[in-house]
Write an enzyme that holds these catalytic residues in place. Structure first.
Site: not given
Ligand SMILES: CC(C)(COP(=O)(O)OP(=O)(O)OC[C@H]1O[C@@H](n2cnc3c(N)ncnc32)[C@H](O)[C@@H]1OP(=O)(O)O)[C@@H](O)C(=O)NCCC(=O)NCCS
Length: 359
Positions: A116, A283, A313
């Site tokens: 990530c 993020h 995500n």
């Protein structure tokens, strides 16, 4: 010494929309649970056999190249962040170079494996290559295809409802004008937490770390291969090990601590304070994490860009997709102080402070 500036940006998500209601058809979950805990309403999945991590990256890249107004042959380096490459090896960077039709330029293509935090790591790496004078026009990409590797049974629901597919890309170029450039960057990691968010099988570890750190519930029967032969075996499938593993609460707790910490560190390096920040592009892991960070840092709702509701995500792709959409919507304007910040598997985390230089 030159600075680096984003001169072009683009993103691409597959057309196939999968709602929370769609997921309730294959596992025990609910729209309410997913929305309440994560903020996610829908995500995009590729069409199998027609789209891949590299093809999503290609679509985002050609938009970024057009936006920058450069020829693709002028790109002198590719930095590609992904945890879901099309091949175990070679990396996605060379596949993208081939899809772009620029293999003949023989430019280097580097894959970044920081999950990530991948895009922040990739942008930071590219920034250093520009500052050192090595390269002048770098294609920096974050792209992921999660949908083909998730456990869509109830057993895997804590992970599978969260992730989606997509890609974002920027062109980073050398400039003498600090007023449109990256001001400061930070990268961190703490491998103590490596398995808390991980995809351990197949792999070369052969159970070594599982025994060494007494990690429960992840051992596999390897049989007794005489030479090697334990990278991948049937037992990994039979024992349901070939899926991502996530200890959600451990990730959540660390994320809400590290986001403000690294944002402050990087703003300080840039000689700025929170009050100088125009837009935070975090993020997109969980809307609750981002709301928590905004509250801790006393940021208004309109100072934080979120699109996790629509895409879930998308790991290394989430920040460039969000930055690209924020620009398209006029929420990031020329001269704005923008902070990109990420936290994820590893654990890894980092931030980039930049002055937006595009219209
Ligand atoms: C994943 C996350 C949403 C889970 O929320 P949580 O409140 O921690 O939930 P828990 O894992 O404790 O599970 C609570 C219950 O919900 C259940 N549950 C888990 N996933 C579910 C789903 N998709 N639908 C319905 N119920 C679910 C669990 O089985 C558990 O049930 P039980 O109480 O009967 O045992 C949350 O921990 C999170 O977002 N963490 C951060 C993850 C992240 O950011 N990952 C990416 C990092 S880059």
């Amino acid at each position: 010494m030159p600075y680096s500036t984003i001169t072009g940006i683009g993103h691409y998500v597959p057309k196939n929309v999968v709602t929370n209601h769609d997921l309730t058809k294959v596992m025990e979950t609910s729209d309410e649970w997913i929305r309440e805990r994560t903020g996610i309403e829908e995500r995009r999945y590729i069409t199998k056999g027609k789209e891949t991590t590299t093809t999503l990256a290609y679509e985002a890249s050609i938009k970024a190249i057009a936006d920058a107004g450069i020829d693709k042959e002028d790109i002198d380096f590719i930095v590609f962040a992904t945890l879901s490459p099309d091949y175990y090896f070679p990396g996605a960077g060379v596949l993208l170079q081939r899809e772009l039709g620029i293999a003949k330029t023989e430019i280097a293509a580097l894959d970044i494996r920081a999950q990530c935090s991948g895009f922040v790591y990739a942008l930071t790496t590219a920034d250093q290559f520009i500052k050192s004078g090595t390269y002048k026009k770098i294609l920096v990409v974050g792209a992921e295809v999660h949908s083909v590797g998730l456990d869509f049974t109830t057993r895997g629901r804590n992970v599978s409802v969260i992730f989606g597919d997509g890609a974002g890309a920027v062109i980073l170029e050398a400039t003498e004008d600090k007023g449109v450039a990256i001001q400061a960057t930070s990268m961190h990691s703490d491998g103590t937490y490596a398995e808390k968010l991980s995809y351990m099988y197949p792999g070369a570890h052969g159970g070594y770390f599982i025994e060494k750190y007494a990690i429960e519930g992840f051992d596999v029967d390897y049989g007794d291969p005489e030479f090697g032969g334990y990278f991948f075996n049937q037992n990994m499938i039979d024992q349901n090990r070939v899926y991502p593993h996530m200890e959600g609460q451990a990730v959540f707790k660390m994320a809400v601590r590290k986001f403000p910490e690294v944002i402050m560190e990087t703003l300080t390096k840039a000689g700025m304070e929170v009050s100088d920040l125009d837009m935070l592009i975090p993020h997109q892991a969980n809307l609750r994490i981002n709301q928590f960070v905004a509250k801790t840092m006393r940021l208004n709702e309109d100072q934080v860009y979120n699109n996790i509701m629509r895409y879930g995500n998308t790991t290394a792709a989430s920040i460039p997709i969000a930055l690209s959409e924020a620009r398209d919507e006029g929420k990031v304007k020329k001269g704005d102080n923008v902070v990109l910040a990420a936290f994820g598997a590893g654990f890894t985390w980092g931030a980039v402070v930049l002055k937006w230089g595009r219209d």
